[in-house]
Design a protein around this motif. Structure first.
Motif, PDB file in Angstrom:
ATOM      1  N   GLN A 195      -5.400   2.707   1.303  1.00 22.24           N
ATOM      2  CA  GLN A 195      -5.886   1.629   0.437  1.00 22.24           C
ATOM      3  C   GLN A 195      -5.417   1.786  -1.008  1.00 22.24           C
ATOM      4  O   GLN A 195      -5.797   1.034  -1.899  1.00 22.24           O
ATOM      5  CB  GLN A 195      -7.417   1.573   0.484  1.00 22.24           C
ATOM      6  CG  GLN A 195      -7.948   0.892   1.737  1.00 22.24           C
ATOM      7  CD  GLN A 195      -7.562  -0.564   1.793  1.00 22.24           C
ATOM      8  OE1 GLN A 195      -7.913  -1.341   0.907  1.00 22.24           O
ATOM      9  NE2 GLN A 195      -6.809  -0.954   2.816  1.00 22.24           N
ATOM     10  N   SER A 239       0.868  -1.173   0.000  1.00 20.93           N
ATOM     11  CA  SER A 239       0.000   0.000   0.000  1.00 20.93           C
ATOM     12  C   SER A 239       0.906   1.225   0.000  1.00 20.93           C
ATOM     13  O   SER A 239       2.108   1.124   0.265  1.00 20.93           O
ATOM     14  CB  SER A 239      -0.891   0.002   1.241  1.00 20.93           C
ATOM     15  OG  SER A 239      -0.149   0.414   2.359  1.00 20.93           O
ATOM     16  N   THR A 287     -11.024   5.950  -2.784  1.00 19.43           N
ATOM     17  CA  THR A 287      -9.970   5.217  -2.087  1.00 19.43           C
ATOM     18  C   THR A 287      -9.190   6.137  -1.153  1.00 19.43           C
ATOM     19  O   THR A 287      -8.787   7.215  -1.564  1.00 19.43           O
ATOM     20  CB  THR A 287      -8.980   4.624  -3.125  1.00 19.43           C
ATOM     21  OG1 THR A 287      -9.726   3.894  -4.093  1.00 19.43           O
ATOM     22  CG2 THR A 287      -7.963   3.727  -2.476  1.00 19.43           C
ATOM     23  N   GLU A 340      -7.326   0.270   6.629  1.00 20.63           N
ATOM     24  CA  GLU A 340      -8.242  -0.452   5.745  1.00 20.63           C
ATOM     25  C   GLU A 340      -9.348   0.449   5.207  1.00 20.63           C
ATOM     26  O   GLU A 340     -10.410  -0.008   4.828  1.00 20.63           O
ATOM     27  CB  GLU A 340      -8.792  -1.714   6.416  1.00 20.63           C
ATOM     28  CG  GLU A 340      -9.369  -1.478   7.799  1.00 20.63           C
ATOM     29  CD  GLU A 340      -9.755  -2.795   8.480  1.00 20.63           C
ATOM     30  OE1 GLU A 340     -10.724  -2.781   9.255  1.00 20.63           O
ATOM     31  OE2 GLU A 340      -9.095  -3.827   8.194  1.00 20.63           O
TER      32      GLU A 340
END
Ligand code: HEM
Ligand code: FES
Lengths: 249, 223
Positions: free
Chosen positions: A85, A32, A81, A60
């Motif tokens: 993430q 990530s 997003t 998350e």
């Protein structure tokens, strides 16, 4: 992958900030964005340097703690997003990225990419709740809420308060945040009692914090990790107009 | 709650309600203005009769004052709003990109203050040239102004034709963002129509600015 970063470094709120170049080596496409920064920071710590400060918690996409500008777009290029993430497969080997904190008068930079978003808390404190005592919890089916209203209220309540809307807005307006928090109450029976005071108080607080007004460009909606629509802002304006005309308090 | 109307209307939301309401009222005025002036295509007599009926109506003075007020409120609010918004982000981004996705940001939405101010300057010249411009009597009726002749006179000059075409296109650019934005500001929100608002904003802006621009061009090439 190798990524070239240009990162805003600022030691404290009052310190003079500046951009510093870093190279992230051996980046895996599965990392990530924040994991990529963790790797950069590990190296900085080994070298005895101050690591890049950034906010994160859940990683998350549900808490709203993370967030900064990735090459001019809040939370980076992927719609819907959060930056925690966002994954490195989104980028190409050798890319240059600029990382900056949210910038707004109401969001003071605390350190590097971390800003103070307590202005949002104060907007909520101004009226984003019900204070009337409604007694014990009523039976689930006793208070009827229409399907459309409940869906819309739920969509508004999805706001995680990350601040991307303010960051993306050319006026640094928190209209999307404030309107989502007003909508989730205005659409439900529990929100009716203090409906008019709520919108006026929350908008007042929004203004006192130094946020700008909405020019209806919708950059906020486009970067919002929860894709909160700007129809919420139309609702806030409507509620405000109604309060202006009909409030008896 | 201590909320005198003035304080409420100076909030961010109250300000945008006012800019939206006045902007949409000006937009409605513009449609009427275009419809009336399109009578120029119907010839000298029709146009002069319309212009005379308009200025000899006793309601014209209060309506003109109302129109002036709309402009003043719109301009005052738009400019103070712009200045306050600049102050909301004292430190600019080093890099800022278009967010794409569902964003409605456009050239039009980014230049509202510029197109608005140019339109304001244009309007002063425009009113001076026509309302307070050269005065001719019609041959047929001594009390009737021959505004048609004034118009032919102004638009025989290619400089003024170009100036008017440019100004009306800027009005169009202002409206391309303005119409949809105004509806959003006053709280309009419909599951189907809201989505089409941006498209209608464009269509109406093209019709209005195209129609207004057609007048000087037509006069220049047919007289
Ligand atoms: C023909 C005359 C005009 C018409 C029909 C018109 C129409 C509109 C409309 C419908 C809006 C959208 C309102 C909203 O966003 O809520 C708007 C916004 C705006 N107008 Fe005008 N306008 C006119 C003249 C002017 C003038 C002379 C100025 C001079 C400063 C101006 C400055 C602005 C600005 C800056 C905005 C954007 C406000 C924002 O960003 O939130 N307009 N206008
Ligand atoms: S860290 Fe929780 S949303 Fe990104």
């Amino acid at each position: 992958m190798r990524i070239f970063l240009k990162v805003w470094r600022q030691a404290s709120p009052d310190a003079q900030g500046r951009f510093v170049d870093y190279t992230a080596e051996d980046v895996s496409p599965d990392m990530s964005f924040l994991e990529m920064l963790d790797v950069v920071n590990e190296r900085l710590i080994m070298q005895g340097e101050d690591p890049i400060a950034f906010d994160s918690d859940c990683r998350e996409g549900i808490c709203g703690t993370c967030g900064f500008m990735v090459s001019g777009i809040a939370h980076g290029p992927d719609p819907g997003t959060t930056v925690c993430q966002l994954h490195m497969r989104r980028f190409k080997d050798g890319m240059r990225l600029t990382l900056e904190p949210w910038r707004a008068r109401a969001f003071q930079v605390l350190k590097d990419l971390v800003v103070d978003r307590s202005a949002f808390d104060r907007i909520i404190q101004a009226g984003g709740y019900t204070s009337v005592n409604v007694g014990g919890a009523p039976d689930g089916n006793a208070v009827l809420v229409g399907k459309t209203a409940s869906d819309k209220a739920m969509d508004s309540a999805a706001c995680i308060g990350c601040g991307a809307c303010v960051a993306a807005c050319k006026n640094a307006s928190a209209a999307l945040f404030t309107s989502a928090k007003i909508s989730q109450m205005a659409l439900l029976p529990q929100g009716q009692v203090e409906r008019f005071q709520r919108v006026v108080k929350m908008v007042d607080r929004h203004d006192e914090e130094g946020f700008g007004s909405c020019s209806n460009e919708g950059e906020c909606e486009a970067v919002c990790p929860k894709e909160i629509p700007i129809t919420n802002i139309a609702r806030m304006n409507r509620e405000y107009f109604r309060a202006l005309l009909f409030s008896r308090d | 709650m201590s909320s005198p109307i003035r304080r409420v209307l100076s909030s961010t939301v109250g300000t945008k309600l006012l800019i939206g309401l006045t902007g949409l009222a000006l937009f409605v005025y513009l449609i009427i203005h275009l419809a009336g002036n399109a009578l120029i295509f119907a010839g000298q007599d029709a146009f002069n009769v319309y212009a005379h009926a308009l200025i000899s109506n006793p309601l014209i003075i209060p309506l003109e004052i109302g129109l002036l007020l709309l402009f003043l409120v719109h301009i005052y609010k738009a400019i103070t709003n712009y200045v306050k918004n600049l102050a909301a982000r004292p430190e600019a981004y080093d890099k800022k990109a278009y967010a794409g996705h569902t964003s409605r940001k456009s050239v039009a939405s980014s230049t509202m203050i510029v197109t608005g101010i140019i339109v304001a300057v244009f309007l002063i010249i425009h009113v001076k040239q026509f309302k307070f411009g050269s005065y001719y009597q019609t041959v047929a009726d001594a009390g009737v102004r021959d505004l048609y002749r004034t118009e032919i006179e102004v638009f025989s000059n290619p400089f003024w034709v170009a100036f008017y075409v440019m100004a009306t296109l800027l009005v169009g650019l202002h409206l391309r963002h303005g119409i949809a934005s105004g509806f959003q500001s006053i709280g309009f929100d419909h599951p189907m129509y809201t989505r089409r608002l941006t498209m209608w904003s464009l269509v109406l802006a093209v019709i209005i600015s195209g129609g207004l621009a057609a007048i000087p061009v037509w006069v220049y090439f047919t007289h």
